[in-house]
Design an enzyme around this catalytic site. Structure first.
Site, PDB file in Angstrom:
ATOM      1  NE  ARG A 248       4.437   2.349 -13.516  1.00 57.60           N
ATOM      2  CZ  ARG A 248       3.709   2.897 -12.522  1.00 57.60           C
ATOM      3  NH1 ARG A 248       2.662   3.656 -12.796  1.00 57.60           N
ATOM      4  NH2 ARG A 248       4.031   2.702 -11.278  1.00 57.60           N
TER       5      ARG A 248
ATOM      6  CG  HIS B  59      -1.589   0.900 -12.620  1.00 58.23           C
ATOM      7  ND1 HIS B  59      -2.425   0.939 -11.534  1.00 58.23           N
ATOM      8  CD2 HIS B  59      -1.164   2.168 -12.806  1.00 58.23           C
ATOM      9  CE1 HIS B  59      -2.511   2.176 -11.083  1.00 58.23           C
ATOM     10  NE2 HIS B  59      -1.750   2.945 -11.842  1.00 58.23           N
TER      11      HIS B  59
END
Length: 194
Positions: free
Chosen positions: A35, A38
């Site tokens: 995450r 990302h």
């Protein structure tokens, strides 16, 4: 916490995993690493982040049991989805030897007490102040950014022995700090996987 993942996010993760094999990582470590990468489109976070699966597991449980989430700035709060946060920056003042960010941490601690998850993504002085308190946090996500004090404050966090997510470099910021917390929010609990 079940959520609908947009096709663009699915494709982003597919491309991330095509460039970086995260499959050997433990589940929560993998969730946080992916995450954060990302959120920043920066694969270097894979080797820059410092995480401990046992600490993440305990923090995940505390978060899903309702532990408060404290942030250093509203930009971090804006990035955290599906969870109320505490940010006292608007109420804080600066003074001799004290930044507004440091004062906001002290005010937030007076409000929430021990056991909170702290998400610091902007101000190294906020992280430094948190380390001066006896906050007994469930987790400190210490990812402040900058050339002055950021790497040093994160090194002090790691040396403190507190449960933490940090990184070694000067990189960081509100988006990556919020992403690390969101990874724990989105990761299913054992009840959700049954």
């Amino acid at each position: 916490m079940n959520r609908t993942v947009h096709p663009i996010e699915q494709e982003s993760y597919r491309r991330l995993r095509a460039r970086l094999d995260t499959s050997p990582l433990p589940p929560l470590t993998r969730a946080v690493v992916e995450r954060v990468i990302h959120s920043a489109a920066d694969l270097a976070y894979a080797s820059d982040l410092v995480l401990n699966e046992r600490e993440l597991t305990a923090a995940h449980a505390a978060l899903h049991a309702g532990a408060p989430v404290v942030v250093d700035v509203e930009m971090v709060a804006a990035g955290i989805t599906r969870r109320e946060t505490v940010c006292r920056l608007k109420d804080a003042t600066s003074g001799p030897g004290r930044t507004r960010s440091a004062h906001a941490v002290r005010l937030a601690y007076e409000e929430v007490g021990p056991g909170a998850l702290w998400v610091i993504g902007c101000a190294p002085t906020a992280l430094e102040e948190l380390l001066r308190l006896d906050a007994a946090p469930a987790l400190v996500i210490g990812l402040p950014v900058g050339f002055v004090g950021a790497a040093e404050s994160k090194a002090a966090l790691r040396a403190s022995g507190l449960p933490a997510v940090s990184n070694v470099s000067e990189k960081g910021g509100s988006a990556v700090a919020a992403a690390a917390l969101n990874a724990l929010l989105y990761h299913p609990t054992s009840k959700e996987t049954l």
